[in-house]
Design a protein around this motif. Structure first.
Motif, PDB file in Angstrom:
ATOM      1  N   LEU A   5     -20.949  29.786  48.135  1.00 34.27           N
ATOM      2  CA  LEU A   5     -19.544  29.618  47.779  1.00 34.27           C
ATOM      3  C   LEU A   5     -19.002  28.359  48.429  1.00 34.27           C
ATOM      4  CD1 LEU A   5     -19.077  33.263  48.799  1.00 34.27           C
ATOM      5  CD2 LEU A   5     -18.676  32.569  46.444  1.00 34.27           C
ATOM      6  N   HIS A   6     -18.585  27.409  47.596  1.00 31.88           N
ATOM      7  CA  HIS A   6     -18.028  26.160  48.113  1.00 31.88           C
ATOM      8  C   HIS A   6     -16.531  26.173  47.878  1.00 31.88           C
ATOM      9  CE1 HIS A   6     -17.325  21.730  48.410  1.00 31.88           C
ATOM     10  NE2 HIS A   6     -18.101  21.934  49.439  1.00 31.88           N
ATOM     11  N   PHE A   7     -15.767  26.034  48.965  1.00 30.89           N
ATOM     12  CA  PHE A   7     -14.314  26.174  48.902  1.00 30.89           C
ATOM     13  C   PHE A   7     -13.590  24.872  48.581  1.00 30.89           C
ATOM     14  CE2 PHE A   7     -15.436  29.440  52.289  1.00 30.89           C
ATOM     15  CZ  PHE A   7     -15.597  30.457  51.365  1.00 30.89           C
ATOM     16  N   GLY A   8     -14.322  23.809  48.323  1.00 32.24           N
ATOM     17  CA  GLY A   8     -13.687  22.525  48.042  1.00 32.24           C
ATOM     18  C   GLY A   8     -13.575  21.708  49.306  1.00 32.24           C
ATOM     19  N   ASP A   9     -12.377  21.248  49.623  1.00 35.20           N
ATOM     20  CA  ASP A   9     -12.157  20.458  50.826  1.00 35.20           C
ATOM     21  C   ASP A   9     -12.388  21.310  52.077  1.00 35.20           C
ATOM     22  OD1 ASP A   9     -11.455  18.259  49.310  1.00 35.20           O
ATOM     23  OD2 ASP A   9      -9.317  18.741  49.327  1.00 35.20           O
ATOM     24  N   PRO A  10     -12.738  20.686  53.215  1.00 32.05           N
ATOM     25  CA  PRO A  10     -12.818  21.430  54.468  1.00 32.05           C
ATOM     26  C   PRO A  10     -11.518  22.172  54.743  1.00 32.05           C
ATOM     27  CG  PRO A  10     -13.761  19.249  54.729  1.00 32.05           C
ATOM     28  CD  PRO A  10     -13.124  19.270  53.373  1.00 32.05           C
ATOM     29  N   GLN A  11     -11.624  23.436  55.109  1.00 33.58           N
ATOM     30  CA  GLN A  11     -10.454  24.281  55.303  1.00 33.58           C
ATOM     31  C   GLN A  11     -10.113  24.413  56.785  1.00 33.58           C
ATOM     32  OE1 GLN A  11      -8.759  25.480  52.636  1.00 33.58           O
ATOM     33  NE2 GLN A  11     -10.243  24.334  51.398  1.00 33.58           N
ATOM     34  N   ARG A  18      -9.807  33.582  56.683  1.00 36.73           N
ATOM     35  CA  ARG A  18      -9.276  34.485  55.651  1.00 36.73           C
ATOM     36  C   ARG A  18     -10.173  34.471  54.418  1.00 36.73           C
ATOM     37  NH1 ARG A  18      -4.185  32.536  57.589  1.00 36.73           N
ATOM     38  NH2 ARG A  18      -4.015  30.989  55.908  1.00 36.73           N
ATOM     39  N   LEU A  19     -10.695  33.300  54.072  1.00 31.88           N
ATOM     40  CA  LEU A  19     -11.621  33.214  52.944  1.00 31.88           C
ATOM     41  C   LEU A  19     -12.898  34.014  53.216  1.00 31.88           C
ATOM     42  CD1 LEU A  19     -11.202  29.429  52.097  1.00 31.88           C
ATOM     43  CD2 LEU A  19     -10.684  31.318  50.539  1.00 31.88           C
ATOM     44  N   LEU A  20     -13.402  33.918  54.425  1.00 32.98           N
ATOM     45  CA  LEU A  20     -14.611  34.666  54.767  1.00 32.98           C
ATOM     46  C   LEU A  20     -14.334  36.165  54.736  1.00 32.98           C
ATOM     47  CD1 LEU A  20     -17.514  33.813  55.531  1.00 32.98           C
ATOM     48  CD2 LEU A  20     -16.927  34.313  57.894  1.00 32.98           C
ATOM     49  N   ASP A  21     -13.156  36.578  55.198  1.00 28.95           N
ATOM     50  CA  ASP A  21     -12.788  38.003  55.115  1.00 28.95           C
ATOM     51  C   ASP A  21     -12.738  38.461  53.658  1.00 28.95           C
ATOM     52  OD1 ASP A  21     -12.599  38.174  57.851  1.00 28.95           O
ATOM     53  OD2 ASP A  21     -10.426  37.885  57.918  1.00 28.95           O
ATOM     54  N   MET A  22     -12.229  37.587  52.778  1.00 32.74           N
ATOM     55  CA  MET A  22     -12.159  37.927  51.359  1.00 32.74           C
ATOM     56  C   MET A  22     -13.564  38.144  50.789  1.00 32.74           C
ATOM     57  SD  MET A  22     -11.018  35.500  48.210  1.00 32.74           S
ATOM     58  CE  MET A  22     -12.555  34.592  48.458  1.00 32.74           C
ATOM     59  N   VAL A  23     -14.498  37.252  51.138  1.00 31.10           N
ATOM     60  CA  VAL A  23     -15.879  37.413  50.682  1.00 31.10           C
ATOM     61  C   VAL A  23     -16.463  38.718  51.223  1.00 31.10           C
ATOM     62  CG1 VAL A  23     -18.202  36.418  50.722  1.00 31.10           C
ATOM     63  CG2 VAL A  23     -16.206  34.924  50.489  1.00 31.10           C
ATOM     64  N   ARG A  63     -10.096  35.943  42.914  1.00 33.93           N
ATOM     65  CA  ARG A  63      -9.383  36.334  44.133  1.00 33.93           C
ATOM     66  C   ARG A  63      -8.991  35.108  44.959  1.00 33.93           C
ATOM     67  NH1 ARG A  63      -9.898  41.079  47.153  1.00 33.93           N
ATOM     68  NH2 ARG A  63     -10.376  42.061  45.159  1.00 33.93           N
ATOM     69  N   ALA A  64      -9.889  34.133  45.069  1.00 32.63           N
ATOM     70  CA  ALA A  64      -9.592  32.913  45.823  1.00 32.63           C
ATOM     71  C   ALA A  64      -8.463  32.123  45.172  1.00 32.63           C
ATOM     72  CB  ALA A  64     -10.835  32.047  45.965  1.00 32.63           C
ATOM     73  N   ALA A  65      -8.468  32.078  43.841  1.00 33.78           N
ATOM     74  CA  ALA A  65      -7.406  31.358  43.135  1.00 33.78           C
ATOM     75  C   ALA A  65      -6.064  32.046  43.312  1.00 33.78           C
ATOM     76  CB  ALA A  65      -7.756  31.254  41.645  1.00 33.78           C
ATOM     77  N   ALA A  66      -6.056  33.382  43.241  1.00 29.73           N
ATOM     78  CA  ALA A  66      -4.797  34.134  43.342  1.00 29.73           C
ATOM     79  C   ALA A  66      -4.235  34.108  44.748  1.00 29.73           C
ATOM     80  CB  ALA A  66      -5.025  35.569  42.884  1.00 29.73           C
ATOM     81  N   HIS A  68      -5.290  32.055  47.481  1.00 33.29           N
ATOM     82  CA  HIS A  68      -5.307  30.804  48.246  1.00 33.29           C
ATOM     83  C   HIS A  68      -5.139  29.558  47.387  1.00 33.29           C
ATOM     84  CE1 HIS A  68      -6.579  33.114  51.763  1.00 33.29           C
ATOM     85  NE2 HIS A  68      -7.475  33.699  50.984  1.00 33.29           N
ATOM     86  N   GLY A  69      -5.053  29.730  46.083  1.00 32.69           N
ATOM     87  CA  GLY A  69      -4.887  28.570  45.209  1.00 32.69           C
ATOM     88  C   GLY A  69      -6.090  27.662  45.167  1.00 32.69           C
ATOM     89  N   LEU A  70      -7.283  28.211  45.404  1.00 29.54           N
ATOM     90  CA  LEU A  70      -8.502  27.407  45.446  1.00 29.54           C
ATOM     91  C   LEU A  70      -9.368  27.675  44.217  1.00 29.54           C
ATOM     92  CD1 LEU A  70      -9.544  27.835  49.196  1.00 29.54           C
ATOM     93  CD2 LEU A  70      -8.430  25.862  48.146  1.00 29.54           C
ATOM     94  N   ASP A  71      -9.993  26.621  43.719  1.00 24.37           N
ATOM     95  CA  ASP A  71     -10.906  26.709  42.590  1.00 24.37           C
ATOM     96  C   ASP A  71     -12.331  26.619  43.124  1.00 24.37           C
ATOM     97  OD1 ASP A  71     -11.911  26.863  40.053  1.00 24.37           O
ATOM     98  OD2 ASP A  71     -11.412  24.809  39.488  1.00 24.37           O
ATOM     99  N   LEU A  72     -12.913  27.768  43.440  1.00 23.35           N
ATOM    100  CA  LEU A  72     -14.221  27.797  44.079  1.00 23.35           C
ATOM    101  C   LEU A  72     -15.328  27.367  43.125  1.00 23.35           C
ATOM    102  CD1 LEU A  72     -12.706  29.398  46.244  1.00 23.35           C
ATOM    103  CD2 LEU A  72     -14.654  30.965  46.358  1.00 23.35           C
ATOM    104  N   THR A  73     -16.365  26.767  43.695  1.00 18.13           N
ATOM    105  CA  THR A  73     -17.610  26.516  42.988  1.00 18.13           C
ATOM    106  C   THR A  73     -18.654  27.465  43.560  1.00 18.13           C
ATOM    107  OG1 THR A  73     -17.029  24.184  42.762  1.00 18.13           O
ATOM    108  CG2 THR A  73     -19.323  24.786  42.360  1.00 18.13           C
TER     109      THR A  73
END
Length: 327
Positions: A5-11, A18-23, A63-66, A68-73
Motif C-alpha cells: 500500500l503506497h500512500f502517496g507523499d510521505p505522511q 492512523r493509516l496503519l491502524d486503518m489497514v 476507506r483511505a479516500a473517505a 484521509h482524502g488519499l488516493d492509494l496505490t
C-alpha cells in the motif's frame, strides 16, 4: 496474497499511524514501511470478508479516500517484492496484481528497468547498463558468477533473485518506531547537485531543531530521494547509523551530505529529498564523547543561540547561509 500500500507523499507521523491502524482493521499482519507505505498479508482475511485480495484492496482504498482524502496505490503479489513492483509499475491511484503463477511473473518482469528493482540506485544502474544489463529479465538470465564479479558475491546473488521475482521475506506485523521527518519537494525536477546539497543542509537544520526542541536524539539518519527515470518516478533510500545518538545539526548535516554523495546521482533529475531521524532517545540519557575541541563547543553554543532565536521569533528566524539560493 500480499498487499503493498503506497500512500502517496510521505505522511506526518500521526497521519501515518492512523493509516496503519486503518489497514489493521482488515488484517492483523500489517508491516509499517514509513513514511509512505505499508505491507499487509491478507491471506487470512479473504474468507472473513468474503472478498479476494483485489476486493480488499478496493475497500482499503475507499476507506483511505473517505477518511484521509488519499488516493492509494496498491500492488498485489505472492510476495512483498512483487507486490511493491506492481504498485510502482504504472500510474498512481490504482490496484495492480501479479498473479501467483511463474509464467505471469516472467511476463510481468520482462522489460522492467533495472532501476525499478529495490536497492538499484542510479550508480548501480549505470554499472549494470555498461554490461548491457538494463532490464530485470536480462539480469535474471545472466549467470550468477558474472553478476557477482560485477557487484560482489552477496549483492550479485540478491539482485539476481530480485530480478527473477524471488523474495523469501515475510510480512512482519508491528507498529512503526517514532521518527522525525523533514522533506523538500522541488518546484521542478532538480539536476544541480549544489542546490540539492543546500536543501539537505536546510533539512538537517530542521531535523536538528525539532529534535532539540523535543529533547530527543537520533541514532539513525535516512535519506530518501525521489527522482525521474524512464518509468516515471522512482525512489531510493539509504540509511546510516551515527557513531553516537545526537541532535547536533553539523553531525546530521555531514551525514546527510555523505549519504547523498554515496548515491552518485550526478545529473539525475530529483523531484524531492527527505530526511528521517530514527531510533530516537531521550537527550538527557544520551552519552557524549569527550573528544570535542573548541570548534565543536563553539558550534554548540551557536546552535543553542539559534534555537533560542527560533523559539522567540519563529522557525524562519535563523537559516543557514548556504540555503539562500534554495528553491
Amino acid at each position: 496474497m500480499i498487499l503493498y500500500l503506497h500512500f502517496g507523499d510521505p505522511q506526518p507521523d500521526p497521519v501515518y499511524r492512523r493509516l496503519l491502524d486503518m489497514v489493521g482493521e482488515f488484517t492483523p499482519v500489517a508491516q509499517a514501511l514509513p513514511p509512505d507505505a505499508a505491507l499487509a498479508d491478507v491471506s487470512g482475511s479473504t474468507r472473513y470478508f468474503d472478498r479476494d485480495a483485489a476486493g480488499l484492496a478496493g475497500l482499503i482504498r475507499m476507506r483511505a479516500a473517505a477518511l484521509h482524502g488519499l488516493d492509494l496505490t496498491v500492488g498485489i503479489g505472492p510476495n512483498p517484492l512483487l507486490a511493491r513492483l506492481a504498485a510502482h509499475r504504472g500510474e498512481p491511484g490504482a490496484v495492480r496484481t501479479v498473479p501467483d503463477d511463474p509464467e505471469a511473473v516472467t511476463r510481468f518482469l520482462a522489460g522492467l528497468p533495472a532501476s525499478a528493482l529495490p536497492g538499484v540506485g542510479p550508480a548501480t544502474a549505470r554499472t549494470l547498463a555498461s554490461y548491457g544489463l538494463r532490464t530485470a529479465d536480462r539480469i535474471a538470465a545472466t549467470p550468477l558468477l558474472t553478476l557477482q564479479r560485477i557487484l560482489g558475491a552477496a549483492s550479485g546473488r540478491e539482485l539476481r533473485d530480485r530480478a527473477a521475482g524471488v523474495d523469501p521475506s515475510r510480512v512482519i506485523a508491528g507498529a512503526p518506531p517514532r521518527t522525525v521527518d523533514a522533506e523538500h519537494r522541488f518546484a521542478r525536477e532538480e539536476s544541480d547537485a549544489v542546490r540539492r546539497q543546500a536543501v539537505l543542509t536546510h533539512l538537517a537544520e530542521q531535523l536538528g531543531a525539532r529534535l532539540r526542541d523535543e529533547r530527543q536524539t537520533c541514532r539513525v539518519l535516512t535519506l530518501t530521494v525521489l527522482y525521474a527515470d524512464r518509468t516515471g518516478h522512482a525512489s531510493i533510500t539509504r540509511s546510516r547509523t551515527l557513531p553516537e545518538a545526537t541532535a547536533h545539526t553539523p553531525r546530521l548535516r555531514a551525514t546527510a551530505h555523505a549519504l547523498h554523495a554515496a548515491l552518485a546521482l550526478q545529473r539525475a533529475r530529483v523531484r524531492s529529498l527527505a530526511l528521517r531521524a530514527g531510533e530516537l532517545g531521550d537527550a538527557a540519557s544520551a552519552s557524549r564523547q569527550l573528544t570535542f575541541g573548541p570548534d565543536d563547543d563553539r558550534a554548540r553554543r551557536i546552535e543553542a543561540a539559534a534555537d533560542r532565536a527560533r523559539a522567540r521569533f519563529g522557525a524562519g528566524a535563523v537559516r543557514p547561509a548556504s540555503t539562500a539560493g534554495m528553491r
